[in-house]
Design a protein around this motif. Structure first.
Motif, PDB file in Angstrom:
ATOM      1  N   GLN A  96      -3.878  45.520  40.761  1.00 60.61           N
ATOM      2  CA  GLN A  96      -4.187  46.944  40.825  1.00 60.61           C
ATOM      3  C   GLN A  96      -4.614  47.362  42.237  1.00 60.61           C
ATOM      4  OE1 GLN A  96      -3.636  49.172  38.317  1.00 60.61           O
ATOM      5  NE2 GLN A  96      -2.698  47.397  37.330  1.00 60.61           N
ATOM      6  N   TRP A 105      -5.429  40.552  37.402  1.00 61.85           N
ATOM      7  CA  TRP A 105      -5.122  41.945  37.083  1.00 61.85           C
ATOM      8  C   TRP A 105      -5.760  42.874  38.116  1.00 61.85           C
ATOM      9  CZ3 TRP A 105      -7.758  46.435  36.009  1.00 61.85           C
ATOM     10  CH2 TRP A 105      -7.010  47.489  35.477  1.00 61.85           C
ATOM     11  N   ALA A 116      -7.609  52.806  36.752  1.00 64.62           N
ATOM     12  CA  ALA A 116      -6.707  52.082  35.852  1.00 64.62           C
ATOM     13  C   ALA A 116      -7.536  51.406  34.766  1.00 64.62           C
ATOM     14  CB  ALA A 116      -5.887  51.042  36.615  1.00 64.62           C
ATOM     15  N   SER A 117      -6.914  51.171  33.616  1.00 62.36           N
ATOM     16  CA  SER A 117      -7.586  50.527  32.490  1.00 62.36           C
ATOM     17  C   SER A 117      -6.744  49.392  31.960  1.00 62.36           C
ATOM     18  CB  SER A 117      -7.851  51.534  31.363  1.00 62.36           C
ATOM     19  OG  SER A 117      -8.690  52.576  31.797  1.00 62.36           O
ATOM     20  N   CYS A 118      -7.391  48.434  31.306  1.00 61.54           N
ATOM     21  CA  CYS A 118      -6.673  47.327  30.691  1.00 61.54           C
ATOM     22  C   CYS A 118      -7.423  46.860  29.453  1.00 61.54           C
ATOM     23  CB  CYS A 118      -6.488  46.166  31.677  1.00 61.54           C
ATOM     24  SG  CYS A 118      -8.014  45.290  32.086  1.00 61.54           S
ATOM     25  N   LEU A 119      -6.727  46.110  28.607  1.00 60.35           N
ATOM     26  CA  LEU A 119      -7.379  45.503  27.456  1.00 60.35           C
ATOM     27  C   LEU A 119      -8.326  44.406  27.919  1.00 60.35           C
ATOM     28  CD1 LEU A 119      -4.298  45.173  25.087  1.00 60.35           C
ATOM     29  CD2 LEU A 119      -6.231  46.732  24.787  1.00 60.35           C
ATOM     30  N   GLN A 120      -9.327  44.106  27.107  1.00 56.57           N
ATOM     31  CA  GLN A 120     -10.283  43.062  27.468  1.00 56.57           C
ATOM     32  C   GLN A 120      -9.582  41.721  27.693  1.00 56.57           C
ATOM     33  OE1 GLN A 120     -13.890  43.098  25.233  1.00 56.57           O
ATOM     34  NE2 GLN A 120     -14.354  40.952  25.635  1.00 56.57           N
ATOM     35  N   GLU A 123      -6.884  41.235  29.142  1.00 55.85           N
ATOM     36  CA  GLU A 123      -6.225  41.239  30.458  1.00 55.85           C
ATOM     37  C   GLU A 123      -7.217  41.315  31.609  1.00 55.85           C
ATOM     38  OE1 GLU A 123      -2.173  43.702  29.872  1.00 55.85           O
ATOM     39  OE2 GLU A 123      -3.988  44.850  29.377  1.00 55.85           O
ATOM     40  N   ALA A 124      -8.496  41.462  31.293  1.00 65.34           N
ATOM     41  CA  ALA A 124      -9.508  41.708  32.321  1.00 65.34           C
ATOM     42  C   ALA A 124      -9.822  40.428  33.085  1.00 65.34           C
ATOM     43  CB  ALA A 124     -10.775  42.278  31.683  1.00 65.34           C
ATOM     44  N   PHE A 151     -11.534  48.150  26.003  1.00 70.58           N
ATOM     45  CA  PHE A 151     -10.907  48.484  27.276  1.00 70.58           C
ATOM     46  C   PHE A 151     -11.866  48.296  28.451  1.00 70.58           C
ATOM     47  CE2 PHE A 151      -8.112  50.629  24.337  1.00 70.58           C
ATOM     48  CZ  PHE A 151      -6.864  50.519  24.936  1.00 70.58           C
ATOM     49  N   TRP A 152     -11.303  47.835  29.567  1.00 70.99           N
ATOM     50  CA  TRP A 152     -12.028  47.736  30.826  1.00 70.99           C
ATOM     51  C   TRP A 152     -11.436  48.753  31.789  1.00 70.99           C
ATOM     52  CZ3 TRP A 152     -15.329  43.526  32.884  1.00 70.99           C
ATOM     53  CH2 TRP A 152     -15.872  42.744  31.849  1.00 70.99           C
ATOM     54  N   GLN A 153     -12.278  49.313  32.631  1.00 68.96           N
ATOM     55  CA  GLN A 153     -11.841  50.354  33.552  1.00 68.96           C
ATOM     56  C   GLN A 153     -12.104  49.947  34.994  1.00 68.96           C
ATOM     57  OE1 GLN A 153     -12.034  54.767  32.784  1.00 68.96           O
ATOM     58  NE2 GLN A 153     -13.833  54.572  34.091  1.00 68.96           N
TER      59      GLN A 153
END
Length: 258
Positions: free
Chosen positions: A48, A44, A33-37, A39-40, A17-19
């Protein structure tokens, strides 16, 4: 001007996860907000930022982490927002520290380019009152004296000694000052060793060896320099001038230890 501070990084405790953290200087506004790697990416991040803005985009976003900079810059370009690399993101760093210890990889210091080095240097002090009065109205080609670092805005007594370093650049004075301007000086610090050294922190994580010395008297002056920084809330200065006549100054920076 509406200024945000932002960080986008892979969370230490969760590799997948990336934050994204966004706040303003007072933390009256915070967004997370967080996303999967997978989606980083800058798209994205841009989406946000738009969500966080709620129709009122910021004028500037400040970023301190080198690994975050390119993605946030790309997102900023897509949205027409200026992105500023700076270590001075105090509110954001405080927020991060509350979540987990903040650690940045810093390269070992490298010597200042030899073709820029001047004739000599020394430690110096100015009273807090003189820091602004002596330089703010002078025709100095390169002057970096942000409002938040002025002694009066740090609550320093006018008679308090503010430490600094003076470099006599001779013919290299302007070239050195221009190089420093591009490097974006942050702070100077004394490092004891064999030899002792004076280290310049610059940019986001850059470090440069300004000088090395074995002399005990210089080391004693360096220790006084560090002690005075503690008394001045970390405030200190860097002055570049061609000679010691006191008539001409090339560059002046107010600095503060992080």
């Amino acid at each position: 001007m509406r200024i945000w501070q932002a960080d986008f990084y892979r969370r230490p405790q969760a590799d997948a996860f990336w934050q994204l953290l966004i706040c303003d200087a007072t933390r009256s506004f915070e967004y997370q907000a967080s996303c999967l790697q997978s989606e980083a990416n800058s798209s994205w991040v841009a989406s946000q930022i738009k969500l966080a803005a709620g129709g009122q985009l910021p004028d500037k976003i400040q970023v301190f982490r080198p690994q975050s900079l390119s993605l946030i810059e790309a997102a900023g370009r897509n949205l027409g927002i200026n992105v500023e690399p700076t270590r001075r993101t105090f509110a954001l760093k405080q927020w991060l520290q509350e979540q987990h210890p903040l650690a940045l990889d810093k390269p070992p210091p490298t010597p200042l380019p030899e073709n820029l080095w001047g004739e000599k240097w020394r430690f110096a002090t100015l009273s807090a009152a003189d820091v602004e009065e002596a330089f703010s109205d002078r025709p100095i080609p390169i002057l970096h004296m942000p409002e938040y670092l002025k002694p009066i805005n740090l609550g320093l007594a006018s008679t308090l000694p503010v430490p600094g370093v003076v470099i006599y650049g001779g013919r290299q004075s302007m070239r050195l000052a221009r190089w420093l301007e591009q490097a974006s000086p942050v702070s100077l610090s004394y490092i004891a060793g064999a030899p002792d050294g004076l280290i310049l922190e610059a940019g986001l994580v850059d470090r440069f060896i300004v000088a090395t010395f074995f002399d005990r008297e210089v080391a004693a002056s360096a220790q006084n320099f560090e002690q005075r920084k503690q008394q001045s809330k970390g405030l200190h200065f860097l002055l570049v001038q061609p000679d010691d006549s006191g008539m001409t100054y090339t560059g002046f920076w107010l600095l503060q230890t992080e």
